[in-house]
Design a protein around this motif. Structure first.
Motif, short mmCIF file in Angstrom:
data_model
loop_
_atom_site.label_atom_id
_atom_site.label_comp_id
_atom_site.label_asym_id
_atom_site.label_seq_id
_atom_site.Cartn_x
_atom_site.Cartn_y
_atom_site.Cartn_z
N VAL A 67 38.68 51.06 28.88
CA VAL A 67 39.12 50.10 29.89
C VAL A 67 37.89 49.61 30.65
O VAL A 67 37.08 50.42 31.11
N ASP A 68 37.75 48.29 30.76
CA ASP A 68 36.61 47.68 31.44
C ASP A 68 37.06 47.04 32.74
O ASP A 68 38.11 46.38 32.79
N VAL A 69 36.27 47.22 33.79
CA VAL A 69 36.48 46.47 35.03
C VAL A 69 35.80 45.12 34.87
O VAL A 69 34.62 45.05 34.52
N ILE A 70 36.54 44.05 35.12
CA ILE A 70 35.99 42.70 34.94
C ILE A 70 36.27 41.86 36.18
O ILE A 70 37.16 42.17 36.98
N ALA A 71 35.50 40.79 36.33
CA ALA A 71 35.81 39.79 37.35
C ALA A 71 37.06 39.05 36.93
O ALA A 71 37.25 38.77 35.73
N PRO A 72 37.97 38.73 37.85
CA PRO A 72 39.20 38.03 37.46
C PRO A 72 38.94 36.77 36.65
O PRO A 72 39.69 36.47 35.70
N ALA A 73 37.88 36.04 36.99
CA ALA A 73 37.59 34.80 36.28
C ALA A 73 37.17 35.04 34.83
O ALA A 73 37.19 34.11 34.02
N ALA A 74 36.80 36.28 34.50
CA ALA A 74 36.41 36.59 33.13
C ALA A 74 37.61 36.74 32.21
O ALA A 74 37.46 36.78 30.98
N SER A 75 38.81 36.83 32.78
CA SER A 75 40.02 36.90 31.97
C SER A 75 40.54 35.50 31.69
O SER A 75 40.50 34.64 32.57
N PRO A 76 41.04 35.24 30.50
CA PRO A 76 41.56 33.90 30.19
C PRO A 76 42.80 33.53 31.01
O PRO A 76 43.17 32.36 31.05
N ILE A 77 43.44 34.52 31.65
CA ILE A 77 44.62 34.23 32.47
C ILE A 77 44.37 34.53 33.94
O ILE A 77 45.29 34.54 34.74
N SER A 89 40.53 45.23 31.85
CA SER A 89 40.76 44.74 30.49
C SER A 89 40.73 45.92 29.54
O SER A 89 39.81 46.74 29.59
N LEU A 90 41.74 46.03 28.69
CA LEU A 90 41.76 47.05 27.65
C LEU A 90 40.96 46.52 26.48
O LEU A 90 41.35 45.55 25.82
N ALA A 91 39.80 47.13 26.24
CA ALA A 91 38.84 46.61 25.27
C ALA A 91 39.47 46.45 23.89
O ALA A 91 40.18 47.33 23.41
N GLY A 92 39.21 45.28 23.28
CA GLY A 92 39.70 45.01 21.94
C GLY A 92 41.13 44.55 21.87
O GLY A 92 41.65 44.30 20.79
N GLN A 93 41.79 44.44 23.03
CA GLN A 93 43.18 43.99 23.06
C GLN A 93 43.33 42.90 24.12
O GLN A 93 42.61 42.86 25.10
N ASN A 94 44.28 42.03 23.90
CA ASN A 94 44.55 40.95 24.85
C ASN A 94 45.47 41.48 25.94
O ASN A 94 46.64 41.11 26.05
N SER A 95 44.93 42.37 26.77
CA SER A 95 45.72 43.06 27.78
C SER A 95 44.93 43.14 29.08
O SER A 95 43.81 43.68 29.10
N TYR A 96 45.52 42.61 30.16
CA TYR A 96 44.81 42.52 31.44
C TYR A 96 45.71 42.99 32.58
O TYR A 96 46.93 42.82 32.55
#
Length: 303
Positions: A67-77, A89-96
């Motif tokens: 599991v990665d901590v990301i900036a919200p803007a780094a997610s496509p949604i 973000s769950l690495a390798g999956q489209n899950s936020y």
């Protein structure tokens, strides 16, 4: 697994056995932090109370990934959750997952979703997971609601603190939080003080204990010393910020809220001064890396 986040908590303690107090959410996880997730099947969660030892070292864990901590803007949604100030973000999956930390609480806006408006999207009524301050035996009642779903209730209680033992890492001065959904549905989360996040979650739906940690040689436990020692001042900063108590040869990286790197350097002194004159006003994240260990700090620039 339900909507239980890796959230940041800020704590104060007099000594190793004193009661930790969850004061605020200022030190939310910074983008760039990653943890290895494992799970084991169990129905035993240990007892509430002070100076407890929750020993799960005999359980057999199965890896789930990172599991990665990301900036919200780094997610496509991410744009669908404009009030969010940190995401997972769950690495390798489209899950936020998306969270909002404010001065008095942290709320889950969405948990492990791939599209807004579906699944665990709590936009109609985000669920409060912590209110500040939060002391031992404090409770908080809250309602939450998914898109298209009914209103639900939960009671969150700080029900214990002590030592958490896993097959790979032992965590000291841990806070346990109980979530009671009624009808026998009870989950638990264990939080460490540094780097201020949940390291274990019990989900009653699957009788699973999730460990957000790492191996014996790298990860959260090894980060504790660096995380506790590294300091920054002044904060908020205007023209400069000083980073202190870091080993020679450490790498310092500063990113803005979009995840863009605005500063990166290898440090040759235990104290370094970084100019912020070209930074625009706003929130930044400082990450210090030394021999595989990390310290994360939030910096505010206000000129």
């Amino acid at each position: 697994m339900k909507k239980i986040p890796l959230i940041a908590i800020s704590a104060f303690s007099i000594n190793a056995f004193a009661q930790p107090v969850i004061k605020n959410g200022d030190n939310i996880p910074a983008p760039g932090l990653s943890v290895h997730v494992q799970f084991a099947t169990t129905t035993v969660v240990g007892n509430p109370g002070t100076n407890q030892t929750w020993d799960f070292s005999s359980l057999s864990f199965t890896s789930m990934g990172t599991v990665d901590v990301i900036a919200p803007a780094a997610s496509p949604i991410g744009s669908s959750f404009p009030s969010c100030n940190y995401a997972l973000s769950l690495a390798g999956q489209n899950s936020y997952s998306f969270f909002q930390a404010s001065s008095d609480k942290i709320e889950v806006l969405a948990w492990t979703i791939s599209s807004p408006g579906y699944g665990n999207d709590y936009s109609p009524n985000p669920r409060t997971i912590l209110k500040f301050p939060f002391n031992y035996l404090d409770s908080e009642n809250d309602t939450w609601q998914k898109v298209g779903g009914s209103v639900n209730n939960v009671t969150v209680t700080y029900d214990g603190y002590g030592t958490l033992v896993t097959p790979t890492i032992t965590y000291n001065n841990v806070v346990r939080v109980k979530e009671d959904y009624g009808g026998g549905g009870i989950d638990y989360q264990w939080y460490i003080l540094n780097p201020l996040m949940a390291v274990a979650i019990f989900d009653h739906n699957f009788n699973r204990l999730y460990h957000f940690g790492a191996t014996q040689t790298t990860g959260i436990a090894d980060q504790n010393n660096l995380q506790m020692q590294a300091g920054i001042y002044p904060n908020p900063a205007a023209d400069f910020v000083t980073v202190t108590n870091i080993p020679n040869g450490s790498t310092i990286k500063i990113t803005d809220i979009t995840g863009k790197t605005v500063y990166s350097s290898v440090i040759t002194n235990e104290q370094t001064i970084i100019s912020t004159t070209e930074f625009v006003n706003g929130v930044y994240f400082i990450q210090v890396e030394s021999n595989g260990s990390f310290a994360n700090r939030k910096l505010v620039v206000n000129k």
